[in-house]
Design a protein around this motif. Sequence first.
Motif, short mmCIF file in Angstrom:
data_model
loop_
_atom_site.label_atom_id
_atom_site.label_comp_id
_atom_site.label_asym_id
_atom_site.label_seq_id
_atom_site.Cartn_x
_atom_site.Cartn_y
_atom_site.Cartn_z
N GLN A 1 0.82 -1.20 0.00
CA GLN A 1 0.00 0.00 0.00
C GLN A 1 0.86 1.26 0.00
OE1 GLN A 1 -2.42 -1.19 3.41
NE2 GLN A 1 -4.23 -1.02 2.11
N LEU A 2 1.98 1.23 0.72
CA LEU A 2 2.89 2.37 0.70
C LEU A 2 3.48 2.56 -0.69
CD1 LEU A 2 4.76 1.90 4.09
CD2 LEU A 2 3.16 3.73 3.49
N CYS A 3 3.77 1.46 -1.38
CA CYS A 3 4.25 1.56 -2.77
C CYS A 3 3.17 2.16 -3.66
CB CYS A 3 4.66 0.19 -3.28
SG CYS A 3 6.15 -0.49 -2.50
N GLY A 4 1.91 1.76 -3.43
CA GLY A 4 0.81 2.35 -4.19
C GLY A 4 0.70 3.85 -3.95
N LEU A 5 0.86 4.28 -2.70
CA LEU A 5 0.83 5.71 -2.39
C LEU A 5 1.96 6.44 -3.10
CD1 LEU A 5 -0.23 8.13 -0.81
CD2 LEU A 5 1.13 7.35 1.15
N ALA A 6 3.14 5.80 -3.14
CA ALA A 6 4.27 6.41 -3.84
C ALA A 6 3.98 6.58 -5.33
CB ALA A 6 5.53 5.57 -3.63
N LEU A 7 3.31 5.60 -5.93
CA LEU A 7 2.95 5.71 -7.34
C LEU A 7 1.97 6.85 -7.57
CD1 LEU A 7 2.59 1.98 -8.48
CD2 LEU A 7 4.40 3.60 -9.07
N VAL A 8 1.02 7.02 -6.64
CA VAL A 8 0.07 8.12 -6.77
C VAL A 8 0.81 9.45 -6.75
CG1 VAL A 8 -1.81 9.32 -5.62
CG2 VAL A 8 -1.86 6.84 -5.80
N LEU A 9 1.72 9.63 -5.82
CA LEU A 9 2.49 10.87 -5.74
C LEU A 9 3.34 11.07 -7.00
CD1 LEU A 9 3.63 10.75 -2.02
CD2 LEU A 9 1.93 12.28 -3.02
N THR A 10 3.88 9.98 -7.54
CA THR A 10 4.65 10.08 -8.78
C THR A 10 3.78 10.56 -9.93
OG1 THR A 10 6.09 8.27 -8.05
CG2 THR A 10 6.09 8.79 -10.40
N GLY A 11 2.53 10.08 -9.97
CA GLY A 11 1.62 10.54 -11.01
C GLY A 11 1.35 12.03 -10.92
N VAL A 12 1.23 12.56 -9.69
CA VAL A 12 1.04 14.00 -9.50
C VAL A 12 2.24 14.76 -10.01
CG1 VAL A 12 0.68 15.83 -7.82
CG2 VAL A 12 -0.50 13.65 -7.55
N VAL A 13 3.44 14.33 -9.60
CA VAL A 13 4.66 15.03 -9.99
C VAL A 13 4.89 14.95 -11.49
CG1 VAL A 13 7.17 15.03 -9.74
CG2 VAL A 13 5.72 14.68 -7.73
N LEU A 14 4.60 13.80 -12.08
CA LEU A 14 4.82 13.62 -13.51
C LEU A 14 3.86 14.44 -14.35
CD1 LEU A 14 6.31 12.06 -15.78
CD2 LEU A 14 4.55 10.29 -15.57
N GLY A 15 2.62 14.51 -13.93
CA GLY A 15 1.60 15.15 -14.76
C GLY A 15 1.45 16.63 -14.58
N ARG A 16 1.56 17.15 -13.36
CA ARG A 16 1.24 18.55 -13.12
C ARG A 16 2.19 19.53 -13.78
NH1 ARG A 16 0.69 19.29 -6.91
NH2 ARG A 16 0.94 21.45 -7.52
N PRO A 17 3.51 19.42 -13.58
CA PRO A 17 4.37 20.45 -14.14
C PRO A 17 4.31 20.54 -15.66
CG PRO A 17 5.54 19.19 -12.49
CD PRO A 17 4.26 18.46 -12.78
N ALA A 18 4.31 19.40 -16.35
CA ALA A 18 4.32 19.43 -17.81
C ALA A 18 3.06 20.09 -18.34
CB ALA A 18 4.45 18.02 -18.37
N ARG A 19 1.92 19.79 -17.73
CA ARG A 19 0.66 20.35 -18.21
C ARG A 19 0.54 21.82 -17.85
NH1 ARG A 19 -2.36 19.18 -22.45
NH2 ARG A 19 -4.56 19.35 -22.11
N ALA A 20 1.11 22.17 -16.70
CA ALA A 20 1.01 23.57 -16.28
C ALA A 20 1.90 24.47 -17.12
CB ALA A 20 1.39 23.70 -14.80
#
Length: 312
Positions: free
Chosen positions: A260-279
């Motif tokens: 579950q902690l690994c899943g949480l890390a993947l969620v945070l990675t998705g935020v970091v990966l997607g937000r800056p490029a789109r912004a």
Amino acid sequence: MRWVALTAVAPVAWGANYYVTHEFLPPDAPLYGAALRALPAGLLLLGLCRQRPRGVWWWRSAVLGLLNVSVFFVLVYAASQLLPTSIAATIMTVSPLAMMLIAWALMSERPGRTHLAGAAIGLGGVCLMLLTGADGVNVRGVLASAAAMLVSAFGHILTKRWNSTGTDVLASTAWQLTAGGLFLLPVAAAVEGPPPTLSPSALLAFGYVTLVATALAFAVWFTGLRHLPSGTVGLIGLLNPVTGVLLGTALAGEVLTVRQLCGLALVLTGVVLGRPARANRPAKDRTSPRPLVDESPAHESVCGDPRRGSAE
């Protein structure tokens, strides 16, 4: 980035709402719980904007009220009672992918590779969070949370499409919250009988749910949808499960496994990966919106600028 920061208030408030609903609100009154969340918030925003629907916005408010409020709030309330806070919040991480696909179909907003990658990584995090064999994963709760995610994704993109005509965001939010609450009240009375008796802690919890997780959160969320691409807003929504997981662990005593902690890390990675490029991409690729941001700084509020909405 200002719109990103403002929009982020909504998923954080919604993530905390899972814990508040699970711990303090009556478990056997989802219809009244949804009505008491929506109607006071809608009336409060109506008092602030002092505008009533006109023309097509009478039936549009009814449709959005059913999708974004009546159906969604009941499903979220049920999921919050049937599932641990962390699991209920984490299922919503599928929402960015759903929003991107719906926006592509309804508004021709083709998602970029970065945003699809971020959504896919978030979805992988969901699988790790759910497929752990942990106690308390209720099938009905999972289905309720998944249905809430799909209904809200469609309703939010429909709101973005209809608000693009320049309608005041605060007013349209007030109309759909009020409509959704009015739809729920007679159904709650017929199905659940008299309203539940609320303890002082439940009243305080409803205060948070109404003022912060509904009135404030929906106003800033729909403002973000007006000013940001749907893919960006959807990935910002990944902060919802992060907040739910952290609160469920810190306050509700829920224990996270390594997977579950690994899943949480993947969620945070998705935020970091997607937000800056789109912004950053609109600043490079689209030059026309720049003057609009600089010409009317006085209108950069939750209500939004109708002129900017029309130009975009």
